[in-house]
Design a protein around this motif. Structure first.
Motif, mmCIF file in Angstrom:
data_model
loop_
_atom_site.group_PDB
_atom_site.id
_atom_site.type_symbol
_atom_site.label_atom_id
_atom_site.label_comp_id
_atom_site.label_asym_id
_atom_site.label_seq_id
_atom_site.Cartn_x
_atom_site.Cartn_y
_atom_site.Cartn_z
ATOM 1 N N SER A 202 0.824 -1.199 0.000
ATOM 2 C CA SER A 202 0.000 0.000 0.000
ATOM 3 C C SER A 202 0.858 1.248 0.000
ATOM 4 O O SER A 202 1.880 1.328 0.660
ATOM 5 C CB SER A 202 -0.906 0.005 1.238
ATOM 6 N N LYS A 204 -0.922 4.179 0.428
ATOM 7 C CA LYS A 204 -1.956 5.074 0.914
ATOM 8 C C LYS A 204 -1.677 5.499 2.350
ATOM 9 O O LYS A 204 -0.748 5.027 2.989
ATOM 10 C CB LYS A 204 -3.326 4.376 0.836
ATOM 11 N N GLN A 208 -6.672 5.416 5.067
ATOM 12 C CA GLN A 208 -7.152 4.775 3.846
ATOM 13 C C GLN A 208 -6.928 3.271 3.882
ATOM 14 O O GLN A 208 -7.774 2.492 3.439
ATOM 15 C CB GLN A 208 -6.442 5.394 2.634
ATOM 16 N N ASP A 209 -5.770 2.872 4.408
ATOM 17 C CA ASP A 209 -5.492 1.441 4.539
ATOM 18 C C ASP A 209 -6.478 0.762 5.482
ATOM 19 O O ASP A 209 -6.956 -0.349 5.221
ATOM 20 C CB ASP A 209 -4.061 1.229 5.039
ATOM 21 N N THR A 211 -9.511 1.782 6.165
ATOM 22 C CA THR A 211 -10.812 1.777 5.489
ATOM 23 C C THR A 211 -10.878 0.674 4.442
ATOM 24 O O THR A 211 -11.895 -0.020 4.299
ATOM 25 C CB THR A 211 -11.073 3.134 4.822
ATOM 26 N N ASP A 212 -9.775 0.493 3.695
ATOM 27 C CA ASP A 212 -9.733 -0.574 2.687
ATOM 28 C C ASP A 212 -9.869 -1.954 3.324
ATOM 29 O O ASP A 212 -10.511 -2.847 2.762
ATOM 30 C CB ASP A 212 -8.424 -0.497 1.907
ATOM 31 N N ALA A 215 -13.458 -2.377 4.221
ATOM 32 C CA ALA A 215 -14.244 -2.548 2.999
ATOM 33 C C ALA A 215 -14.083 -3.945 2.425
ATOM 34 O O ALA A 215 -15.042 -4.540 1.919
ATOM 35 C CB ALA A 215 -13.833 -1.501 1.967
ATOM 36 N N ALA A 216 -12.862 -4.491 2.506
ATOM 37 C CA ALA A 216 -12.625 -5.846 2.001
ATOM 38 C C ALA A 216 -13.486 -6.861 2.739
ATOM 39 O O ALA A 216 -14.003 -7.815 2.138
ATOM 40 C CB ALA A 216 -11.137 -6.202 2.142
ATOM 41 N N GLN A 219 -17.284 -6.339 1.704
ATOM 42 C CA GLN A 219 -17.589 -6.753 0.342
ATOM 43 C C GLN A 219 -17.789 -8.263 0.229
ATOM 44 O O GLN A 219 -18.406 -8.728 -0.732
ATOM 45 C CB GLN A 219 -16.461 -6.302 -0.595
ATOM 46 N N TYR A 345 -4.160 -8.056 2.449
ATOM 47 C CA TYR A 345 -5.178 -7.572 3.375
ATOM 48 C C TYR A 345 -5.224 -8.354 4.690
ATOM 49 O O TYR A 345 -5.921 -7.958 5.625
ATOM 50 C CB TYR A 345 -6.565 -7.667 2.728
#
Length: 410
Positions: A202, A204, A208-209, A211-212, A215-216, A219, A345
Motif C-alpha cells: 500500500s 496510501k 485509507q489502509d 478503510t480498505d 471494505a474488504a 464486500q 489484506y
C-alpha cells in the motif's frame, strides 16, 4: 498467490515455528495464571483481577486496526520477532520489579498493557503469514496443530504456574516468560517468510489502509456474516467462561480441586479436537464444521445449565465435549479468512476482527458476575447455550455463507 510465495519445505519451517511458539505460549500461560494467583492472594479483590484482565485486553482492542495496517506494510517475520522481543522485555521488567521488591499494582497493570501491545502485533502477523508459507490444502491441519499447542498451555499452564509461583516466586516465573518469548523470536530467525512484492504494498495513508481493510470484509458478505456470528458467540460464551468456576463451586457445590479438574477436562477436549483436525484434515466444508461447532457447543452448554445440581460427573464429561467443539469452528474460521482475502489484506483483516471480537470479553468480565448473581449461574449457561446453538442453525439458512467456499481469494 503461488507466484509470490515460496512454499517449499513448509513442514520443516512450521516445525521450527511451532517449537518456538510452544515455549512462548506455555510460558505465557504459566505467567498469566501465576499473575492472577498472585494478585488474588495479595489483594483478595475480584475487582483487581478484573482490572488486570482488562489491562491485558484493552490495548489489543484499541490498537488492532492500526496494528493491522503496519503488519500488511512491514515484513511479517520481523514484525513477529519485534513483537516477541518487546513482550520479553516487558516480562523482564516485571521480573526485575519483583526481584527488587518494588512492585506496585498500578505498575503491573501498565506492564500487562505493554505486553498486550506486543500481542496486538504478533497474533495477526502470525496468522497472516501462515498462508504465505503453506499450501492451501494444509491450512486446516496447521490450524489443528495450533489448537493442540493452545490446549497444552491450557492444561499445563495453571498447574505449572501455581507450582512455580509457590516454589520459586514471581520473579522466576516472569524470567521463564522472558525466556519463552526470546526462544520464539530466536526460532523465527531460521525461517524464511517471503515478503509481499513492493508493487503490491500500500502507498496510501493509514486511514485509507484501515478503510480498505474494513471494505474488504464488508464486500465479502459470507465472511461478514461469519464474523458477526463469531462476535455473537463470543458475546454469550465469554460471560459463561468468566463464571465457570462459580458453576462448579456454587451450583454443583464443588471444591477448588474440582474447579481445576473442570479446567483440565476442557483443555483435554481442546487437545482432542485439535489432534483430530491436524490428522484428519476433513474434506467436509469448513462452513459446515463451523455450524456443527457452534450448534454442538451451544447444545452442550444448555444441557450443562439444565443438569440437576447433583450431576457433577455428567457436567465434567460434558466439559470435555465443550472443549472438543471449539476447534471445530475456530480452526476452519481462521482458514476461511486466510483463503477468502488476498495476502495484502490479511494483517488488517485479522487485526480488525481480533479487535472487534475482544469487546465481548470485556463485557463478560465487567458484567458476568452481576448477571450470574441476578439470574443464577446455571440459567446463564442455558440462555447463552441456546443463543449459540441458534446462531449456528441460522448460518445454515444464509445463502452467502453456504456458497462461501465456491470462491477463493487465491
Amino acid at each position: 498467490m503461488e507466484t509470490i510465495v515460496q512454499k517449499s519445505n513448509w513442514k520443516n519451517k512450521f516445525g521450527i515455528i511451532w517449537t518456538g511458539q510452544l515455549f512462548s505460549i506455555l510460558s505465557s500461560s504459566i505467567a498469566q495464571f501465576a499473575m492472577v494467583l498472585w494478585i488474588g492472594m495479595e489483594t483478595g479483590s475480584a475487582e483487581a483481577l478484573a482490572y488486570a484482565a482488562i489491562a491485558g485486553l484493552l490495548p489489543q482492542i484499541i490498537l488492532g486496526p492500526f496494528a493491522g495496517v503496519f503488519i500488511d506494510r512491514w515484513n511479517r517475520k520481523w514484525t513477529m520477532i519485534g513483537a516477541d522481543l518487546f513482550v520479553a522485555l516487558c516480562s523482564a521488567a516485571i521480573a526485575l520489579f519483583f526481584y527488587l521488591d518494588i512492585v506496585e499494582l498500578w505498575s503491573i497493570y501498565i506492564l500487562l498493557m505493554l505486553r498486550s501491545v506486543g500481542s496486538a502485533f504478533h497474533a495477526p502477523a502470525m496468522k497472516s503469514a501462515i498462508p504465505i508459507l503453506a499450501p492451501k490444502s494444509a491450512l486446516v491441519r496447521i490450524a489443528g496443530v495450533n489448537e493442540i499447542i493452545q490446549s497444552i498451555s491450557i492444561i499445563c499452564g495453571p498447574m505449572l504456574g501455581a507450582i512455580c509461583l509457590l516454589t520459586f516466586g514471581m520473579s522466576i516465573v516472569m524470567i521463564l516468560d522472558f525466556i519463552g518469548a526470546f526462544i520464539a523470536s530466536f526460532s523465527l530467525l531460521f525461517v524464511s517468510i517471503p515478503s509481499i512484492p513492493k508493487e503490491r504494498r500500500s502507498a496510501k495513508t493509514m486511514l485509507q489502509d484501515m478503510t480498505d481493510g474494513a471494505a474488504a470484509i464488508l464486500q465479502n458478505r459470507g465472511m461478514t456474516w461469519l464474523m458477526v456470528s463469531e462476535v455473537v458467540v463470543n458475546f454469550f460464551v465469554m460471560p459463561i467462561v468468566a463464571v465457570m468456576s462459580l458453576m462448579t463451586l456454587q451450583y454443583f457445590k464443588g471444591t477448588a480441586y474440582q474447579v481445576s479438574l473442570i479446567e483440565g477436562f476442557y483443555g483435554i477436549g481442546l487437545l482432542v479436537g485439535g489432534i483430530i483436525l491436524s490428522l484428519w484434515n476433513p474434506k467436509i466444508r469448513k462452513v459446515s464444521l463451523i455450524i456443527l461447532g457452534f450448534s454442538g457447543l451451544g447444545a452442550v452448554l444448555a444441557i450443562c445449565g439444565a443438569l440437576p445440581s447433583g450431576y457433577f460427573t455428567a457436567y465434567a464429561i460434558l466439559t470435555i465435549v465443550q472443549g472438543f467443539a471449539v476447534p471445530l469452528f475456530t480452526g476452519p474460521f481462521t482458514v476461511l479468512i486466510q483463503t477468502q482475502f488476498p495476502p495484502t489484506y490479511l494483517g488488517r483483516v485479522f487485526a480488525l476482527f481480533g479487535s472487534i471480537s475482544q469487546l465481548p470479553a470485556m463485557i463478560g468480565l465487567l458484567f458476568a458476575g452481576y448477571i450470574a448473581d441476578d439470574i443464577g449461574v446455571e440459567k446463564l449457561f442455558v440462555f447463552g447455550g441456546v443463543v449459540v446453538a441458534m446462531t449456528g442453525i441460522i448460518l445454515f439458512f444464509i445463502p452467502s455463507v453456504q456458497h462461501l467456499e465456491e470462491k477463493s481469494a487465491h
